[in-house]
Scaffold this active site. Structure first.
Site, mmCIF file in Angstrom:
data_model
loop_
_atom_site.group_PDB
_atom_site.id
_atom_site.type_symbol
_atom_site.label_atom_id
_atom_site.label_comp_id
_atom_site.label_asym_id
_atom_site.label_seq_id
_atom_site.Cartn_x
_atom_site.Cartn_y
_atom_site.Cartn_z
ATOM 1 N N LYS A 1 -10.102 -55.909 -82.725
ATOM 2 C CA LYS A 1 -11.398 -56.523 -83.053
ATOM 3 C C LYS A 1 -12.554 -55.817 -82.320
ATOM 4 C CE LYS A 1 -9.227 -59.233 -85.815
ATOM 5 N NZ LYS A 1 -8.555 -60.501 -85.640
HETATM 6 C C1 LIG Z 1 -7.567 -61.580 -86.066
HETATM 7 C C2 LIG Z 1 -7.806 -62.756 -86.939
HETATM 8 C C3 LIG Z 1 -7.424 -64.066 -86.593
HETATM 9 C C4 LIG Z 1 -6.486 -64.388 -85.467
HETATM 10 O O1 LIG Z 1 -6.807 -63.897 -84.272
HETATM 11 P P1 LIG Z 1 -5.666 -63.632 -83.168
HETATM 12 O O2 LIG Z 1 -6.492 -63.359 -81.958
HETATM 13 O O3 LIG Z 1 -4.864 -62.458 -83.627
HETATM 14 O O4 LIG Z 1 -4.848 -64.870 -83.051
HETATM 15 C C5 LIG Z 1 -7.822 -65.113 -87.398
HETATM 16 N N1 LIG Z 1 -8.517 -64.914 -88.508
HETATM 17 C C6 LIG Z 1 -8.882 -63.675 -88.905
HETATM 18 C C7 LIG Z 1 -9.675 -63.537 -90.162
HETATM 19 C C8 LIG Z 1 -8.522 -62.565 -88.146
HETATM 20 O O5 LIG Z 1 -8.846 -61.337 -88.559
#
Ligand SMILES: *Cc1c(COP(=O)(O)O)cnc(C)c1O
Length: 385
Positions: free
Chosen positions: A184
């Site tokens: 991210k």
């Molecule tokens: C990455 C992501 C999540 C979950 O996040 P994690 O930190 O991996 O648990 C939820 N929703 C979306 C759209 C994502 O891209």
């Protein structure tokens, strides 16, 4: 020899990042210490939201936000068909039922007209997902939420740093969640946050993060007391100071990360603007995109073979393309437990078979970007009819 792989995403860790983490390892608090609050303040001041509650990952942030907003067993929660499974799963954790709305074919953002069709007496919330980093049609979604007395929540795992009509993601819904997974915009390894302007919601989120207990270990230590009361059900969704130190250091570079992502996205958009075999997703004029992902649609009417054949050919060239996402309701868990089936969201199903995510991360070199553009051109040309 296989060419080296350009991954679809990659973190950027600096010497300063490593130093701040090392400093915490020498300090008194490894978890639930001062770095957690410091990280919450840094993120909330960036998005200009009053309250932030940091948790151990983005999925925990969704679960926490849904619970704190009041989603309960047997509630219906409207989610887009195209998102990561966690958006829907977090509703299932609470015994609620995800209802899948169709998406706009040009942006893959939730379609407000489809949301409207899905609203029933049981609907409790609409979940906006800022797919790829582009904000949803928040004014339309807010109007629907207000008209039908629903919550509007945002899964902004893709859109930290984006704006909608000049308003920052994090201020557009009743509560917004972020993820700080390594792929991210900024990372804590694993991590997440709920941000909100609602003090009571933030308070419930904090309690949910810590077993349903209001005070934490550090507060009790500093006050010299042992007694605590568990007032609600909760989980251990705490994030460590080690992780938050990394987050504090990363968030300082968020403007630079965003600028690099946008620059690479512009290069892709220019390269593919007039391509007859692929089409970038559309960016709406009211949005400043945060570009977690850069997604193209393949013009399959002009190509032999399907998306997966082109995916494999690009991977063989070392272009780390990916797919975000297949419609959630086609996963076997949802088919089995929620009786979902093909046909539910026709636009999502059709577009999902055409999409490819191109590599995009701030450390990409101009040479990497060129290789991706040339690779896509070469492969699609070799498949053209
Ligand atoms: C990455 C992501 C999540 C979950 O996040 P994690 O930190 O991996 O648990 C939820 N929703 C979306 C759209 C994502 O891209």
């Amino acid at each position: 020899m296989k060419p080296s792989l350009i991954p679809y995403a990659r973190q950027w860790i600096s010497a300063a990042d490593i130093q701040t983490v090392t400093d915490v390892l020498h300090s008194e608090w490894l978890t639930t210490g001062p770095k957690v609050e410091e990280f919450e303040k840094k993120v909330t001041s960036y998005v200009v939201a009053p309250f932030g509650v940091a948790v151990c990952n983005g999925t925990a942030a969704l679960h926490t936000a849904y619970h704190a907003a009041g989603i309960q067993a047997n509630d219906e929660v409207i989610v887009p068909a195209i998102t990561f499974v966690a958006t829907a799963n977090a509703a299932v954790f609470l015994g609620a039922k995800p209802i899948f709305a169709d998406v706009d074919p040009d942006t893959l953002l939730i379609n407000p007209a489809s949301v409207k069709q899905r609203i029933t007496k049981k609907t409790k919330a609409i979940i906006a997902v800022d797919y790829a980093g582009q904000p949803c049609a928040y004014d339309e979604l807010r109007h629907l939420a207000n008209t039908h007395n629903l919550l509007l929540l945002a899964d902004a795992a893709h859109s930290l740093g984006a704006t909608y009509k000049g308003r920052s993601v994090g201020t557009l819904a009743d509560a917004t969640t972020f993820s700080f997974h390594a792929v991210k915009h900024i990372t804590t390894g694993e991590g997440g946050m709920v941000v909100t302007a609602d003090a009571a919601l933030a308070d419930r989120a904090k309690i949910f993060r810590n077993h349903g207990i209001r005070t934490d270990h550090r507060q009790r230590t500093e006050k010299g007391i042992w007694h605590y009361d568990m007032v609600d059900i909760g989980y251990n969704y705490r994030i460590t100071d080690i992780q938050c130190a990394l987050g504090v250091s990363q968030v300082k570079r968020l403007p630079k990360f965003l600028e690099k992502r946008r620059r690479i996205a512009t290069a892709y958009s220019e390269a593919f603007a007039n391509d007859s075999l692929v089409a970038p997703l559309v960016v709406r004029p009211e949005n400043q995109h945060a570009y977690h992902l850069y997604v193209i649609r393949l013009r399959l009417d002009r190509l032999r073979g399907d998306r997966d054949a082109i995916f494999t050919a690009l991977r063989e060239l070392g272009i780390g393309v990916n797919v975000h996402y297949a419609p959630i309701y086609l996963h076997s868990f949802y088919r089995k437990n929620f009786q979902t089936a093909p046909g539910l969201c026709p636009v999502a199903e059709k577009v999902a078979d055409t999409i490819l995510t191109l590599p995009l991360y701030p450390l990409m070199t101009d040479g990497d970007v060129k290789r991706v553009i040339q690779g896509v051109r070469q492969v699609t040309k070799s498949f053209s009819t």
